[in-house]
Design an enzyme around this catalytic site. Sequence first.
Site, PDB file in Angstrom:
ATOM      1  N   GLY A 260       0.811  -1.208   0.000  1.00 28.04           N
ATOM      2  CA  GLY A 260       0.000   0.000   0.000  1.00 28.04           C
ATOM      3  C   GLY A 260       0.846   1.260   0.000  1.00 28.04           C
ATOM      4  N   ASP A 284       9.733  -7.759   0.141  1.00 29.46           N
ATOM      5  CA  ASP A 284      10.964  -6.991  -0.039  1.00 29.46           C
ATOM      6  C   ASP A 284      11.264  -6.263   1.270  1.00 29.46           C
ATOM      7  OD1 ASP A 284      13.209  -6.145  -1.338  1.00 29.46           O
ATOM      8  OD2 ASP A 284      12.221  -4.605  -2.530  1.00 29.46           O
TER       9      ASP A 284
END
Lengths: 393, 267
Positions: A260, A284
Amino acid sequence: MTLITRFTNCRVLRNGKLIRDDLYVRDGKIIDYMQIFYEERRKCDIALDCKGRIIAPGFIDLQINGGFGYDFSHDCEKIESAVREVAQRLLSSGVIGFCPTLVTSDPAVYPEVLKKIRKETGGKHGAAILGLHLEGPFIAMDKRGAHNPSYVRTLENGVCDLTDVYGNDLSSVAIVTLAPELDIRREVIKYLSSRGVRVALGHSTASLRDAEIGASNGASLITHLFNAMPLFHHRDPGVVGLLTSEVSPRPLFYGIIADGVHTHFETLRIAHRINPQNLVLVTDAISAMGLENGKHFIGDMQVVIEGKRATIDGTSTLCGCVSSLDFCVRQFHAASGCSIEEALEAASLHPAQALGLANKGSLDVGSDADFVIVNDDIQIQSTWIAGEMVYSL
Amino acid sequence: MRLLILDDEKDVCHFAAKLVKKRINEYAPTEDRPFVLGLPTGGTPKKMYDRLVEFYQEGQLSFKHVITFNMDEYVGLPIEHPESYHSYMWQNLFKHVDIDPENVNILDGNAPDLQLECANYEAKMQQLGGVKLYIGGIGPDGHVAFNEPGSSLASLTRVKTLNMDTIRANARFFGDDISKVPTQALTVGVRTVMNAEEVLILVSGAHKAMALRMAVEEGINHMCTASAFQMHPNAIFICDDDSTLELRVKTVKYFKDLMKVHAKIAD
């Protein structure tokens, strides 16, 4: 005699659908209990009421740089304990296996890390280590992102350059992210693929043509789509163009950071609609994942965490994802408008397929009993590895 | 022979389930004194199984001391095949209830010696004192289990080669590929079912109307094996309105009149 456990009153994610059915586990594997019922005449030893919740395959994170204060690339000396600690704490986000990811680093680091971090099965001690993800150093200088430019390398001498850095033993490596345009001799991607290492294309300025050659030579993944690659250009779509390329021998899996923050919701929707079967959710994540709001040190950088945003202190520069994979699944579900089944598979089935793990990522008979129990809001209630509960809320 | 005429398939199945529950509960089975129940597969009984599962879930019925004997199974079909009767029973009943796997009997169509398998099956029923209640459906040609027209009314459990009608009718379960339909089955015989203390035959749908007429209005004839139950001291046909289409008005009226009495047998 080994115990048979029955998970009942649940919805099981199978073949892309949530089915009201029971799940049976024996010896760490998912079994067809009907056959045992008829042939061995065995009763189930343990029955567990799942209270109507969802059982989905456990999550797999193909790209994670650290978390909970540990950074695999900065803490190379204590990388074993860092990986172990992260593996343990990932269980609470439903992760049953992950690829510890090393960003572009000093060449001296690689032989050490490749020796120390071996593939390992999961359990109470932590999520399985599915092999390292080496993100660099063979990346495009222009698209290096936060990677240290002094360590970025080319592949002018092909495989020699590769082995100079990684060495010859790639048994602990699962994924290598590289820029396909660097493989001018067209041998490195082939070499890695032939050794069972998955090649991911990323941190690249490749033209579509270069990207397609990479795919034809065996590349099977795209690293964090849209990030660290040129903006989509209509006359040369570059790596992004691989998603619909007719030259590529098969559709590539593509990683997406759905926290987001890193990818706009609208972009997520685009990414999802192109090829939902190949979308892989990755975090990540950086070392700040799992830490409290406030100021933290990552290596020698001071970082400020506010909610799901991590920025370098005093700037607005994003410095990595601090969200857990289960959070990304929820975000992805909410943002893309995909079904709950699709969201769950993007973090389980697809990464397992991307790694070629036949026994993970699904709840088919014969698969490893690695799964999560979640409620309808995809909140992790418990995590199970080899049929054993390794985390519960 | 009693004939109960109810509105539709759901009513037929719910009535049958209620009767099964009543029979098991009034028998109050124990480990030493189990209730022996004969069970069918097929389309009609599905809703009966659903209802039985509900009774189990509501705590009104337990299968703990029930021993079951299914009617039939294909030869050479792996049990995990979705069309095997092992799969059918697992999906529709066994996985939902507290039955002991030791108490489940389904003919093994993969047994090395099929004849021996059939003989053992028959012997096991007798050792247990016979079947208390056998439930069956009927086919459009009046067959019970795989006792197709022409089967001996004195038949016991045996290997049966299926006739072309049955194979053709079953092709829809095997991807419409007739070559995939098993050509042989193991089945209990007509006499095996006749030997049960009570027999319950479920009939639903207009396509069963001719079979029902043959079974209850015509004479006993091996061309409609269900007609054998006319000779059974304790047989009940439960059918829906649609399946009575070929019966005489008189027959229907006669049995509908009796519904005042018959409706109570499952209470």
